[in-house]
Design a protein around this motif. Sequence first.
Motif, PDB file in Angstrom:
ATOM      1  N   ARG A 233      23.688  25.180 -32.399  1.00 12.97           N
ATOM      2  CA  ARG A 233      24.731  26.034 -32.963  1.00 12.97           C
ATOM      3  C   ARG A 233      25.376  25.379 -34.189  1.00 12.97           C
ATOM      4  O   ARG A 233      25.696  26.051 -35.163  1.00 12.97           O
TER       5      ARG A 233
ATOM      6  N   PRO B 253      21.325  37.243 -35.072  1.00 10.50           N
ATOM      7  CA  PRO B 253      22.083  38.500 -35.181  1.00 10.50           C
ATOM      8  C   PRO B 253      23.511  38.383 -34.656  1.00 10.50           C
ATOM      9  O   PRO B 253      24.426  38.956 -35.238  1.00 10.50           O
ATOM     10  N   GLU B 254      23.706  37.611 -33.578  1.00 10.95           N
ATOM     11  CA  GLU B 254      25.055  37.491 -33.027  1.00 10.95           C
ATOM     12  C   GLU B 254      25.982  36.736 -33.977  1.00 10.95           C
ATOM     13  O   GLU B 254      27.169  37.027 -34.063  1.00 10.95           O
ATOM     14  N   VAL B 255      25.437  35.776 -34.733  1.00  8.27           N
ATOM     15  CA  VAL B 255      26.246  35.043 -35.709  1.00  8.27           C
ATOM     16  C   VAL B 255      26.599  35.972 -36.870  1.00  8.27           C
ATOM     17  O   VAL B 255      27.746  36.013 -37.323  1.00  8.27           O
TER      18      VAL B 255
ATOM     19  N   ALA C 129      26.808  39.229 -36.813  1.00 10.43           N
ATOM     20  CA  ALA C 129      27.767  40.230 -36.328  1.00 10.43           C
ATOM     21  C   ALA C 129      29.163  39.631 -36.231  1.00 10.43           C
ATOM     22  O   ALA C 129      30.151  40.255 -36.628  1.00 10.43           O
ATOM     23  N   ARG C 130      29.254  38.396 -35.714  1.00 14.39           N
ATOM     24  CA  ARG C 130      30.552  37.739 -35.565  1.00 14.39           C
ATOM     25  C   ARG C 130      31.183  37.493 -36.936  1.00 14.39           C
ATOM     26  O   ARG C 130      32.361  37.762 -37.140  1.00 14.39           O
TER      27      ARG C 130
ATOM     28  N   THR D 109      37.103  37.130 -25.988  1.00 14.26           N
ATOM     29  CA  THR D 109      35.640  37.137 -26.063  1.00 14.26           C
ATOM     30  C   THR D 109      35.070  38.315 -25.284  1.00 14.26           C
ATOM     31  O   THR D 109      34.165  39.011 -25.767  1.00 14.26           O
TER      32      THR D 109
ATOM     33  N   LYS E  28      32.867  41.300 -26.908  1.00 15.75           N
ATOM     34  CA  LYS E  28      31.522  41.618 -26.413  1.00 15.75           C
ATOM     35  C   LYS E  28      31.435  43.079 -26.011  1.00 15.75           C
ATOM     36  O   LYS E  28      30.444  43.753 -26.297  1.00 15.75           O
TER      37      LYS E  28
ATOM     38  N   LEU F 187      31.260  45.108 -29.204  1.00 20.45           N
ATOM     39  CA  LEU F 187      29.961  45.031 -29.872  1.00 20.45           C
ATOM     40  C   LEU F 187      28.881  45.805 -29.143  1.00 20.45           C
ATOM     41  O   LEU F 187      27.944  46.310 -29.782  1.00 20.45           O
ATOM     42  N   LYS F 188      28.972  45.929 -27.823  1.00 18.95           N
ATOM     43  CA  LYS F 188      27.992  46.715 -27.075  1.00 18.95           C
ATOM     44  C   LYS F 188      28.097  48.188 -27.421  1.00 18.95           C
ATOM     45  O   LYS F 188      27.120  48.913 -27.360  1.00 18.95           O
TER      46      LYS F 188
END
Length: 141
Positions: A71, A99-101, A103-104, A131, A135, A138-139
């Motif tokens: 990370r 992708p999660e990075v 998006a964040r 968090t 989450k 984002l879902k």
Amino acid sequence: MATRKHHESLPDLRAAAKLGTFAERLHYLRKIYHGMNQNELALELGVSQSTIANYEMGNRKVSPSAQIVSRLAVFFGVNSDWLINGTLPILPEKTFVPPEVAAREALFKPLTQKETAALIALNGKQRKELTAQIKSYLKNV
């Protein structure tokens, strides 16, 4: 969540090639290269500020997991082998942003300094609650 400088304005990494330990390389990347404090990096990684301090002091009792090293390498845009062992090249051949990075970063980019400071000040329970909310959000996006 922490803001990073754009790579165009970052100092030259050649000086970092001479750093001898993981602790020195992490400190250089965090403070010198990206101008972050330990709290900002801790928030980004989901660890405590004291954990970052222990990493940077080279405390052998507190060594980062492979996941944390990975990370860190992704966050700072460096080769994980260089970060751990000092093995050149410093920069990875191909930069991949999970992708999660992405998006964040897109989600938190518009935050003000005051909002960022409020996030940094959250305690562990508050961070977990936030968090979970993020989450969930984002879902549904």
